[in-house]
Scaffold this active site. Structure first.
Site, mmCIF file in Angstrom:
data_model
loop_
_atom_site.group_PDB
_atom_site.id
_atom_site.type_symbol
_atom_site.label_atom_id
_atom_site.label_comp_id
_atom_site.label_asym_id
_atom_site.label_seq_id
_atom_site.Cartn_x
_atom_site.Cartn_y
_atom_site.Cartn_z
ATOM 1 N N SER A 1 11.815 6.551 7.881
ATOM 2 C CA SER A 1 11.465 6.322 9.282
ATOM 3 C C SER A 1 11.919 4.930 9.710
ATOM 4 O O SER A 1 11.732 3.955 8.986
ATOM 5 C CB SER A 1 9.949 6.438 9.451
ATOM 6 N N CYS B 1 1.000 -2.168 16.154
ATOM 7 C CA CYS B 1 0.973 -1.844 14.720
ATOM 8 C C CYS B 1 0.376 -2.999 13.921
ATOM 9 O O CYS B 1 0.790 -4.147 14.075
ATOM 10 C CB CYS B 1 2.401 -1.553 14.249
ATOM 11 N N GLY C 1 6.333 -1.911 6.521
ATOM 12 C CA GLY C 1 7.696 -2.419 6.561
ATOM 13 C C GLY C 1 8.669 -1.544 7.308
ATOM 14 O O GLY C 1 8.396 -0.391 7.612
ATOM 15 N N GLU C 2 9.809 -2.125 7.621
ATOM 16 C CA GLU C 2 10.903 -1.412 8.273
ATOM 17 C C GLU C 2 11.951 -1.146 7.184
ATOM 18 O O GLU C 2 12.670 -2.070 6.765
ATOM 19 C CB GLU C 2 11.459 -2.275 9.417
ATOM 20 N N GLU D 1 0.816 -1.208 0.000
ATOM 21 C CA GLU D 1 0.000 0.000 0.000
ATOM 22 C C GLU D 1 0.853 1.264 0.000
ATOM 23 O O GLU D 1 1.949 1.290 0.545
ATOM 24 C CB GLU D 1 -0.904 -0.007 1.236
ATOM 25 N N CYS E 1 6.019 -4.720 16.330
ATOM 26 C CA CYS E 1 5.551 -3.803 17.375
ATOM 27 C C CYS E 1 4.109 -4.181 17.720
ATOM 28 O O CYS E 1 3.302 -4.454 16.830
ATOM 29 C CB CYS E 1 5.635 -2.360 16.897
ATOM 30 N N CYS F 1 3.332 8.351 1.072
ATOM 31 C CA CYS F 1 3.852 7.456 2.102
ATOM 32 C C CYS F 1 4.094 6.110 1.420
ATOM 33 O O CYS F 1 3.174 5.493 0.893
ATOM 34 C CB CYS F 1 2.818 7.352 3.222
ATOM 35 N N SER G 1 11.019 6.141 15.274
ATOM 36 C CA SER G 1 9.816 5.838 16.048
ATOM 37 C C SER G 1 10.229 5.516 17.469
ATOM 38 O O SER G 1 10.667 4.409 17.763
ATOM 39 C CB SER G 1 9.084 4.645 15.420
ATOM 40 N N LEU G 2 10.098 6.497 18.327
ATOM 41 C CA LEU G 2 10.569 6.345 19.708
ATOM 42 C C LEU G 2 9.508 5.620 20.550
ATOM 43 O O LEU G 2 9.747 4.544 21.075
ATOM 44 C CB LEU G 2 10.894 7.728 20.274
ATOM 45 N N ASN G 3 8.376 6.237 20.684
ATOM 46 C CA ASN G 3 7.168 5.576 21.229
ATOM 47 C C ASN G 3 7.200 5.184 22.703
ATOM 48 O O ASN G 3 6.200 4.711 23.235
ATOM 49 C CB ASN G 3 6.799 4.320 20.419
ATOM 50 N N CYS H 1 -1.490 6.076 10.023
ATOM 51 C CA CYS H 1 -0.300 5.387 10.506
ATOM 52 C C CYS H 1 -0.667 4.085 11.204
ATOM 53 O O CYS H 1 -1.532 4.072 12.071
ATOM 54 C CB CYS H 1 0.428 6.233 11.528
ATOM 55 N N CYS I 1 6.003 -6.789 8.028
ATOM 56 C CA CYS I 1 7.146 -6.296 8.801
ATOM 57 C C CYS I 1 7.474 -7.326 9.862
ATOM 58 O O CYS I 1 6.579 -7.884 10.500
ATOM 59 C CB CYS I 1 6.807 -4.963 9.463
HETATM 60 N N1 SAH Z 1 8.754 0.660 10.358
HETATM 61 C C1 SAH Z 1 9.081 2.037 10.352
HETATM 62 C C2 SAH Z 1 8.326 2.759 9.291
HETATM 63 C C3 SAH Z 1 6.813 2.717 9.460
HETATM 64 S S1 SAH Z 1 6.337 4.262 10.065
HETATM 65 C C4 SAH Z 1 8.855 2.641 11.723
HETATM 66 O O1 SAH Z 1 8.241 1.992 12.540
HETATM 67 O O2 SAH Z 1 9.325 3.735 11.938
HETATM 68 C C5 SAH Z 1 4.883 3.927 10.852
HETATM 69 C C6 SAH Z 1 4.728 4.881 12.027
HETATM 70 O O3 SAH Z 1 3.412 4.710 12.518
HETATM 71 C C7 SAH Z 1 5.677 4.547 13.163
HETATM 72 O O4 SAH Z 1 6.126 5.723 13.765
HETATM 73 C C8 SAH Z 1 4.786 3.789 14.136
HETATM 74 O O5 SAH Z 1 5.245 3.949 15.455
HETATM 75 C C9 SAH Z 1 3.451 4.438 13.896
HETATM 76 N N2 SAH Z 1 2.300 3.576 14.161
HETATM 77 C C10 SAH Z 1 2.218 2.253 14.022
HETATM 78 N N3 SAH Z 1 0.971 1.818 14.351
HETATM 79 C C11 SAH Z 1 0.266 2.934 14.670
HETATM 80 C C12 SAH Z 1 -1.090 3.165 15.057
HETATM 81 N N4 SAH Z 1 -1.953 2.179 15.133
HETATM 82 N N5 SAH Z 1 -1.474 4.440 15.317
HETATM 83 C C13 SAH Z 1 -0.607 5.453 15.180
HETATM 84 N N6 SAH Z 1 0.668 5.295 14.783
HETATM 85 C C14 SAH Z 1 1.107 4.054 14.553
HETATM 86 FE FE1 SF4 Z 2 7.182 -2.579 11.622
HETATM 87 FE FE2 SF4 Z 2 7.194 0.091 11.968
HETATM 88 FE FE3 SF4 Z 2 4.942 -1.342 12.377
HETATM 89 FE FE4 SF4 Z 2 6.963 -1.562 14.082
HETATM 90 S S1 SF4 Z 2 5.748 0.291 13.665
HETATM 91 S S2 SF4 Z 2 5.796 -3.285 13.224
HETATM 92 S S3 SF4 Z 2 8.719 -1.400 12.725
HETATM 93 S S4 SF4 Z 2 6.022 -1.067 10.452
#
Ligand code: SAH
Ligand code: SF4
Length: 374
Positions: A208, A128, A176-177, A101, A125, A114, A230-232, A349, A121
């Site tokens: 990212s 996600c 994906g990462e 996508e 996480c 995007c 992506s710190l989180n 996201c 992936c």
């Molecule tokens: N894999 C990479 C690139 C994907 S970016 C990464 O994780 O950075 C996707 C972004 O969306 C990341 O910052 C992730 O933390 C955020 N994300 C994932 N699931 C989400 C959700 N359900 N709601 C909001 N943000 C989310």
């Molecule tokens: Fe993969 Fe990024 Fe989703 Fe984590 S947030 S599972 S690294 S796509």
């Protein structure tokens, strides 16, 4: 260079994945004049030709020779969904039936795509949706750039933009990462930034990562693009639970890699922070976040969680999002709350691969759906 071994029947080199200098070698192996390489490259990477038939000023003999000895990545548009806010989500089908996508986000001053880097992936996480799919496979460089070509053309077709490249910005924040597929990512970035290709400015391309520390270093050394992390979470215990990659590269290592990342003049690293209600949204978290990024030129992107069916998280109340943002601002941190674009079409996201993704019972039908206009 195996990609150019024309005597090997399989795998045949993919024209869409080749830098211009490799096309030059290919053209010379085929006994053609050198200027054909640039001509081919422009067709493939600037005009985004969908098939060799489009290459009207390339002699038929050369097109036939290429058709016989090489492949050309194309992505078939499987679905197109439009949000009421103008966001468009496309699902593309690869030659082997995988679905990926891309999400288009128009704004008055920019048009951003995007982009996905993998089918699924492996990082896993817990919040996600892409992470719950696991990894099916890496995308090739051709499949990464092809998302951009197909989107550019479709945007023009829909009357949303003009010229060969209506997109202005790219963010590698799709499925994906990206740094787990660094080889393909690097080739794709070179193609996307190339002058005879789409010629994106490195200032307008952001990759990212969830924090693959060793590869972050390579990205900084080998490409000029911008970095988002992506710190989180603000403690290792918390981040271990949300992002398993933290067990391999804990916060101290991650932030050290950010500190040493070559940040070009005036640029900042974007830290994405998904706000999960009751999990990582306390004011202590905000204080710790500010402490963690001290000394790093930082922009914080707060992303209120986009709910996914079956995952045990929810967004904080809007007031809490604001308080969190203010707590960062009080510590001199620029924090923006990311708009939840395309939520009505699961394009926000962390919602990619929901509908139509592998394993999804609502998987998209083979036919191209007409656009659902919002
Ligand atoms: N894999 C990479 C690139 C994907 S970016 C990464 O994780 O950075 C996707 C972004 O969306 C990341 O910052 C992730 O933390 C955020 N994300 C994932 N699931 C989400 C959700 N359900 N709601 C909001 N943000 C989310
Ligand atoms: Fe993969 Fe990024 Fe989703 Fe984590 S947030 S599972 S690294 S796509």
């Amino acid at each position: 260079m195996t990609a150019l071994d024309l005597d090997r029947p399989e795998p045949r080199p993919d024209l869409r994945s080749l830098p211009q200098e490799h096309l030059a070698k290919l053209v010379s192996l085929l006994g053609e004049r050198p200027f054909r390489a640039r001509q081919l490259y422009r067709w493939l990477q600037q005009k985004g030709a969908a098939s060799l038939d489009e290459l009207s000023d390339v002699p038929r003999t050369l097109r036939d020779a290429l058709a016989e000895r090489t492949t050309l990545t194309t992505l078939e548009r499987a679905t197109e969904q439009r949000s009421t806010d103008g966001t468009i989500k496309w699902t593309w089908r690869t030659h082997d039936g995988k679905l990926v996508e891309s999400v288009y986000m128009p704004e008055p001053d920019r048009r951003t795509l995007c982009v996905s880097s993998q089918v699924g992936c492996a990082v896993g996480c817990t919040f996600c949706l892409t992470g719950t799919m696991g990894l099916a496979r890496n995308l090739t460089p051709g499949e990464i750039v092809e998302q951009v070509h197909r989107a550019n053309r479709r945007i023009v077709e829909l009357g949303e933009g003009e010229g060969p490249r209506p997109l202005t910005n790219l963010v590698f924040m799709g499925m994906g990462e990206p740094l787990a597929n660094y080889r393909s990512l690097k080739v794709a970035l070179d193609l996307l930034l190339s002058e005879d290709g789409p010629n994106f400015s490195h200032r307008h391309v952001t990759v990212s990562t969830s924090g693959l520390v060793p590869v972050m270093r390579r990205l900084g050394e080998e490409t000029p693009v911008k970095l988002a992390v992506s710190l989180n979470a603000t403690t290792d215990a918390q981040r271990d639970a949300l992002m398993p990659i933290n067990r391999r590269y804990p916060l101290a290592q991650l932030l050290e890699a950010c500190r040493t990342f070559p940040v070009r003049n005036g640029r900042r690293i974007t830290f994405e922070y998904v706000l999960l209600g009751g999990v990582n949204d306390s004011l202590e978290d905000a204080a710790r976040l500010a402490q963690l990024v001290r000394g790093i030129p930082t922009k914080v992107n707060l992303i209120p969680y986009n709910a996914n069916p079956g995952l045990p998280y929810s967004a904080p109340a809007p007031e809490r999002v604001l308080e969190f943002q203010e707590a960062l601002a009080a510590r001199n941190l620029t924090a923006v709350v990311r708009k939840n674009r395309g939520r009505d079409i699961s394009a926000a996201c962390g919602q990619l691969a929901a509908e139509g993704g592998p394993g999804d019972p609502r998987r998209a039908p083979a036919l191209t759906r007409p656009p659902v206009t919002g």
